[in-house]
Design an enzyme around this catalytic site. Structure first.
Site: not given
Ligand code: ACO
Length: 338
Positions: A118, A265, A295
């Protein structure tokens, strides 16, 4: 400061994204997910995914590069160095920089491949800035391009990662100028390898050679897919973004209020909104287009900056800040007097 020293400006930007639009509703057919979940957590509404055979990482990079060269008012033959950032190259080796050299018909100029995910575009920009300042090159192509979709786990098992990423490319022509009032003011690069495995694709690589892969032939081996510890990445991102932006501002005697446009980013809309609140920036100071592209990793900043320019949101004399955070972890910023 040495007053005879050249400064580096971005003389042109360009981008290319595949035609094929994948909406959140389309993903519902592939995996157990839904539009509401994706929008709420990431802000993403749709992304572009390559239709296999139609585009490649290097090919998208070349298309973006041609537009950047045209927008810079330059000729392809003016380019004297290539820097290519990607985490999804056409081949394991060589990197795609040489494919750009060939496709553009550039005569044996140097081509450097950057592997900072990234942060790759900002790292590449920093390298270009140094080469320009020393007088080594005059016009450098800096390209960020990603073809994520072919390598994602598009089943429910991979939904936490696969809904986030999109394909596309962006490019800049970085050129030398004698104008002391314009150009890249400073760049700031960081890494923290202790977190390398929190956002990574571990195999196939030297950690898992091809003969081992063939021998195991294990469809449940997830090391072939990108892994992301989402919550962990999120927490680090919202700290490192403001930190590295402040580092750039302080270095140049500026404050957040001085920023005309922050192009972060496009990792996740919630991350950008968090950074905006932390730094008390107005809506018009922060550019976002993740809603339409997801992304796109190394391509996200040059795509966003290209669109911001097309929309007239950047004009000469503006203070433009770019900041990135991602796999490595690596993070970086650049401050530019446009
Ligand atoms: N659709 C539906 N449900 C989903 C999905 C999906 N695509 N993905 C995960 N879930 C479920 C999980 O299984 C979980 O279910 P559970 O509670 O029954 O176990 C629930 O949703 C919550 O999952 P989390 O991973 O805890 O969700 P969170 O609120 O953390 O969101 C996310 C996930 C969006 C990835 C978040 O952690 C995030 O934004 N992280 C930052 C990382 C990022 O943005 N990375 C981008 C690439 S890296 C970079 O460029 C910096």
């Amino acid at each position: 400061m040495n007053h005879s020293m050249k400064r580096a400006i971005i003389s042109g930007m360009g981008f290319y994204v595949p035609d094929h639009v994948v909406k959140n509703e389309d993903l519902e057919k592939l995996m157990d997910t839904n539009d509401e979940w994706i929008r709420e957590r990431t802000g993403i509404q749709e992304r572009r995914w390559v239709e296999p055979g139609r585009d490649t990482t290097s090919g998208m990079g070349v298309k973006a590069a041609r537009k950047a060269i045209e927008n810079a008012g330059k000729d392809v033959s003016d380019i004297d160095f290539i820097i290519f950032a990607t985490l999804s190259p056409d081949y394991y080796f060589p990197g795609p920089g040489v494919q750009v050299q060939e496709a553009l018909g550039l005569d044996t100029i140097g081509a450097l491949d950057v592997r900072n995910q990234c942060s790759g575009f900002v790292y590449g920009l920093s390298v270009a800035d140094q080469y320009i300042k020393t007088g080594m090159y005059e016009n450098i192509l800096v390209i960020g391009s990603e073809y994520h979709s072919g390598g994602l786990d598009k089943t429910t098992r991979g939904r936490g990662v696969s809904v986030i990423f999109g394909d596309g490319a962006g490019a800049a022509v970085v050129s030398a100028t004698d104008d002391p009032n314009r150009g890249i003011l400073s760049t700031h690069l960081h890494s923290q390898g202790v977190h390398a495995k929190e956002l990574a694709l571990i195999g196939p690589a030297t950690s898992k050679w091809v003969d081992q892969i063939l021998e195991e032939n294990d469809p449940d081996d997830l090391s072939y897919y990108p892994y992301m510890n989402g919550n962990f990445v999120f927490k680090h991102a919202v700290t490192r973004f403001p930190e590295v932006i402040m580092e750039a501002l302080e270095k140049n005697g500026n404050t957040p209020q001085d920023i005309d446009l922050l192009v972060p980013h496009q990792a996740n809309l919630r991350i950008s909104q968090f950074v905006q609140r932390t730094m008390k920036l107005r809506d018009d100071q922060v550019y976002s287009n993740i809603m339409r592209y997801g992304n796109t990793t190394a391509a996200s900043i040059p795509i966003a900056l290209s669109e911001a320019l097309e929309e007239g949101k950047v004009k000469e004399g503006d203070l433009v800040c770019m900041a990135a955070f991602g796999s490595g972890f690596t993070w970086a910023s650049a401050l530019i007097r446009w």
